[in-house]
Motif scaffolding. Sequence first.
Motif, PDB file in Angstrom:
ATOM      1  N   ILE A   8      14.106   2.855   3.760  1.00  0.00           N
ATOM      2  CA  ILE A   8      15.022   3.953   3.449  1.00  0.00           C
ATOM      3  C   ILE A   8      14.770   5.009   4.523  1.00  0.00           C
ATOM      4  O   ILE A   8      13.882   5.858   4.365  1.00  0.00           O
ATOM      5  CB  ILE A   8      14.793   4.531   2.041  1.00  0.00           C
ATOM      6  N   PRO A   9      15.472   4.958   5.638  1.00  0.00           N
ATOM      7  CA  PRO A   9      15.188   5.876   6.746  1.00  0.00           C
ATOM      8  C   PRO A   9      15.164   7.336   6.286  1.00  0.00           C
ATOM      9  O   PRO A   9      16.068   7.806   5.587  1.00  0.00           O
ATOM     10  CB  PRO A   9      16.347   5.617   7.717  1.00  0.00           C
ATOM     11  N   GLY A  10      14.110   8.030   6.677  1.00  0.00           N
ATOM     12  CA  GLY A  10      13.965   9.431   6.321  1.00  0.00           C
ATOM     13  C   GLY A  10      13.341   9.680   4.960  1.00  0.00           C
ATOM     14  O   GLY A  10      13.171  10.841   4.567  1.00  0.00           O
ATOM     15  N   LEU A  11      12.968   8.617   4.248  1.00  0.00           N
ATOM     16  CA  LEU A  11      12.429   8.784   2.900  1.00  0.00           C
ATOM     17  C   LEU A  11      11.229   7.858   2.711  1.00  0.00           C
ATOM     18  O   LEU A  11      11.392   6.636   2.622  1.00  0.00           O
ATOM     19  CB  LEU A  11      13.504   8.464   1.864  1.00  0.00           C
ATOM     20  N   PRO A  12      10.008   8.415   2.664  1.00  0.00           N
ATOM     21  CA  PRO A  12       8.823   7.582   2.445  1.00  0.00           C
ATOM     22  C   PRO A  12       8.855   6.915   1.073  1.00  0.00           C
ATOM     23  O   PRO A  12       9.446   7.429   0.115  1.00  0.00           O
ATOM     24  CB  PRO A  12       7.660   8.576   2.556  1.00  0.00           C
ATOM     25  N   MET A  13       8.175   5.778   0.979  1.00  0.00           N
ATOM     26  CA  MET A  13       8.081   5.036  -0.275  1.00  0.00           C
ATOM     27  C   MET A  13       6.615   4.894  -0.681  1.00  0.00           C
ATOM     28  O   MET A  13       5.741   4.772   0.175  1.00  0.00           O
ATOM     29  CB  MET A  13       8.697   3.638  -0.121  1.00  0.00           C
ATOM     30  N   THR A  14       6.362   4.890  -1.973  1.00  0.00           N
ATOM     31  CA  THR A  14       5.033   4.589  -2.500  1.00  0.00           C
ATOM     32  C   THR A  14       5.127   3.313  -3.302  1.00  0.00           C
ATOM     33  O   THR A  14       5.806   3.267  -4.337  1.00  0.00           O
ATOM     34  CB  THR A  14       4.503   5.729  -3.382  1.00  0.00           C
ATOM     35  N   VAL A  23      -0.272  -2.269  -8.648  1.00  0.00           N
ATOM     36  CA  VAL A  23      -1.223  -2.203  -7.541  1.00  0.00           C
ATOM     37  C   VAL A  23      -1.608  -0.751  -7.326  1.00  0.00           C
ATOM     38  O   VAL A  23      -0.914   0.172  -7.771  1.00  0.00           O
ATOM     39  CB  VAL A  23      -0.635  -2.786  -6.233  1.00  0.00           C
ATOM     40  N   GLN A  24      -2.744  -0.536  -6.657  1.00  0.00           N
ATOM     41  CA  GLN A  24      -3.124   0.812  -6.284  1.00  0.00           C
ATOM     42  C   GLN A  24      -2.082   1.352  -5.317  1.00  0.00           C
ATOM     43  O   GLN A  24      -1.677   0.656  -4.384  1.00  0.00           O
ATOM     44  CB  GLN A  24      -4.514   0.801  -5.652  1.00  0.00           C
ATOM     45  N   PRO A  25      -1.582   2.565  -5.529  1.00  0.00           N
ATOM     46  CA  PRO A  25      -0.449   3.082  -4.746  1.00  0.00           C
ATOM     47  C   PRO A  25      -0.704   3.038  -3.241  1.00  0.00           C
ATOM     48  O   PRO A  25      -1.793   3.386  -2.769  1.00  0.00           O
ATOM     49  CB  PRO A  25      -0.297   4.518  -5.243  1.00  0.00           C
ATOM     50  N   VAL A  26       0.304   2.596  -2.512  1.00  0.00           N
ATOM     51  CA  VAL A  26       0.248   2.534  -1.049  1.00  0.00           C
ATOM     52  C   VAL A  26       1.503   3.199  -0.505  1.00  0.00           C
ATOM     53  O   VAL A  26       2.619   2.817  -0.864  1.00  0.00           O
ATOM     54  CB  VAL A  26       0.174   1.083  -0.533  1.00  0.00           C
ATOM     55  N   GLU A  27       1.314   4.198   0.358  1.00  0.00           N
ATOM     56  CA  GLU A  27       2.461   4.861   0.979  1.00  0.00           C
ATOM     57  C   GLU A  27       2.878   4.106   2.234  1.00  0.00           C
ATOM     58  O   GLU A  27       2.037   3.709   3.042  1.00  0.00           O
ATOM     59  CB  GLU A  27       2.113   6.311   1.320  1.00  0.00           C
ATOM     60  N   THR A  28       4.179   3.916   2.401  1.00  0.00           N
ATOM     61  CA  THR A  28       4.691   3.198   3.555  1.00  0.00           C
ATOM     62  C   THR A  28       6.117   3.632   3.836  1.00  0.00           C
ATOM     63  O   THR A  28       6.736   4.353   3.024  1.00  0.00           O
ATOM     64  CB  THR A  28       4.602   1.679   3.332  1.00  0.00           C
ATOM     65  N   ASP A  29       6.656   3.174   4.964  1.00  0.00           N
ATOM     66  CA  ASP A  29       8.034   3.492   5.325  1.00  0.00           C
ATOM     67  C   ASP A  29       8.916   2.249   5.410  1.00  0.00           C
ATOM     68  O   ASP A  29      10.148   2.374   5.428  1.00  0.00           O
ATOM     69  CB  ASP A  29       8.075   4.221   6.678  1.00  0.00           C
ATOM     70  N   GLU A  30       8.284   1.061   5.471  1.00  0.00           N
ATOM     71  CA  GLU A  30       9.065  -0.173   5.572  1.00  0.00           C
ATOM     72  C   GLU A  30       8.184  -1.340   5.156  1.00  0.00           C
ATOM     73  O   GLU A  30       6.969  -1.324   5.349  1.00  0.00           O
ATOM     74  CB  GLU A  30       9.573  -0.383   6.999  1.00  0.00           C
ATOM     75  N   LEU A 182       5.709  -4.984  14.176  1.00  0.00           N
ATOM     76  CA  LEU A 182       4.441  -4.531  14.751  1.00  0.00           C
ATOM     77  C   LEU A 182       4.577  -3.236  15.545  1.00  0.00           C
ATOM     78  O   LEU A 182       3.667  -2.408  15.560  1.00  0.00           O
ATOM     79  CB  LEU A 182       3.860  -5.621  15.655  1.00  0.00           C
ATOM     80  N   ASP A 183       5.698  -3.042  16.215  1.00  0.00           N
ATOM     81  CA  ASP A 183       5.829  -1.928  17.147  1.00  0.00           C
ATOM     82  C   ASP A 183       6.814  -0.847  16.692  1.00  0.00           C
ATOM     83  O   ASP A 183       7.220  -0.012  17.502  1.00  0.00           O
ATOM     84  CB  ASP A 183       6.258  -2.454  18.523  1.00  0.00           C
ATOM     85  N   VAL A 184       7.193  -0.851  15.432  1.00  0.00           N
ATOM     86  CA  VAL A 184       8.101   0.193  14.963  1.00  0.00           C
ATOM     87  C   VAL A 184       7.325   1.505  14.863  1.00  0.00           C
ATOM     88  O   VAL A 184       6.104   1.508  14.645  1.00  0.00           O
ATOM     89  CB  VAL A 184       8.726  -0.179  13.596  1.00  0.00           C
ATOM     90  N   PRO A 185       7.996   2.650  15.029  1.00  0.00           N
ATOM     91  CA  PRO A 185       7.286   3.934  15.115  1.00  0.00           C
ATOM     92  C   PRO A 185       6.961   4.573  13.763  1.00  0.00           C
ATOM     93  O   PRO A 185       6.838   5.797  13.675  1.00  0.00           O
ATOM     94  CB  PRO A 185       8.275   4.802  15.910  1.00  0.00           C
ATOM     95  N   HIS A 186       6.818   3.770  12.736  1.00  0.00           N
ATOM     96  CA  HIS A 186       6.505   4.331  11.420  1.00  0.00           C
ATOM     97  C   HIS A 186       5.577   3.373  10.676  1.00  0.00           C
ATOM     98  O   HIS A 186       5.252   2.289  11.159  1.00  0.00           O
ATOM     99  CB  HIS A 186       7.792   4.593  10.621  1.00  0.00           C
ATOM    100  N   ARG A 187       5.168   3.749   9.475  1.00  0.00           N
ATOM    101  CA  ARG A 187       4.224   2.942   8.705  1.00  0.00           C
ATOM    102  C   ARG A 187       4.899   1.683   8.158  1.00  0.00           C
ATOM    103  O   ARG A 187       6.061   1.723   7.745  1.00  0.00           O
ATOM    104  CB  ARG A 187       3.661   3.767   7.542  1.00  0.00           C
ATOM    105  N   THR A 188       4.153   0.584   8.157  1.00  0.00           N
ATOM    106  CA  THR A 188       4.657  -0.670   7.617  1.00  0.00           C
ATOM    107  C   THR A 188       3.614  -1.258   6.666  1.00  0.00           C
ATOM    108  O   THR A 188       2.410  -1.159   6.910  1.00  0.00           O
ATOM    109  CB  THR A 188       4.952  -1.680   8.738  1.00  0.00           C
TER     110      THR A 188
END
Length: 294
Positions: A8-14, A23-30, A182-188
């Motif tokens: 969701i571009p522009g919106l972090p996910m947990t 699961v124990q919460p993990v913050e990511t972007d994709e 692997l090379d995207v500019p955000h968390r995966t």
Amino acid sequence: MSIFNFRIPGLPMTVVAADGLNVQPVETDEFQIGVAETYDVIVEPKAEQAFPVVAESIDRSGQVVGTLAPWPGMRAEAPAMRKPVLLTMKDMGMDHGSMGAMDHGSMDHSTMVHAPSAPVDRSAMDHSKMDHAAMGHSSPAGGMSSEPDIPTSGENITRGPGVVNVAKAPVNRLDEPGHGLLDVPHRTLRYSQLRSLEINPDLRDPEREIELHLTSNMERYMWSFDGKRYSEVETPIIFHEGERLRLTMINDTMMPHPIHLHGMFFDLVNGGGDYKPRKHTIIVKPGEKLSVDI
């Protein structure tokens, strides 16, 4: 396509659940998600605007876009399509770091097949110094993965036109987010990040191990386990009731495969100790060797 990249571009996910279990919460972007897999995520928009919800095919040949918005009628703008990403020698199950001098003339290119939508990147290879034996092809054991106590021999594979390659240097890729991420500019999200919220209910060590190879002839679109097509299987793979079983899967193909167990969960061996994530589906990456405890 049975595997997608979700964001969701522009919106972090947990991420708070995987395959229906907490699961124990993990913050990511994709994250990458395969058929039968599920993730529960929490998002917290800070503005009254429309956000695009994007599911992109793994080969980036297309995407579907929905809208997350506070008001009916709002529609988010679809992001531009991203460029396809090349496959690598690792996706062939080869140990790129230990190739040394390679004899290009002795290579059998008929076994170096790949998906038409995902070309192979050979730009980093010095074709004039290639040593075929150094690639592991001369030894059935080849290079070991991160779990050397589990043999990777391929001896149980039925050879024939349905098997064009056996990974000689499979590696554990649980700390990789998946093809193209692997090379995207955000968390995966990586499988290595997942931990069960509760302690695992079965803490026994495995009593028995099964090694299962995912095999194929991709040019002829023939898929199999241990080189046997479903129509050729005479006996099932036996799981005994009440036993603690380790299933080690090795992907000898150049495509990622979501593997699903019907009606049961497994503990993914990802370094989580007594808090391994409990799932029923796992994407096995090309050239990967991973284990689950059932």
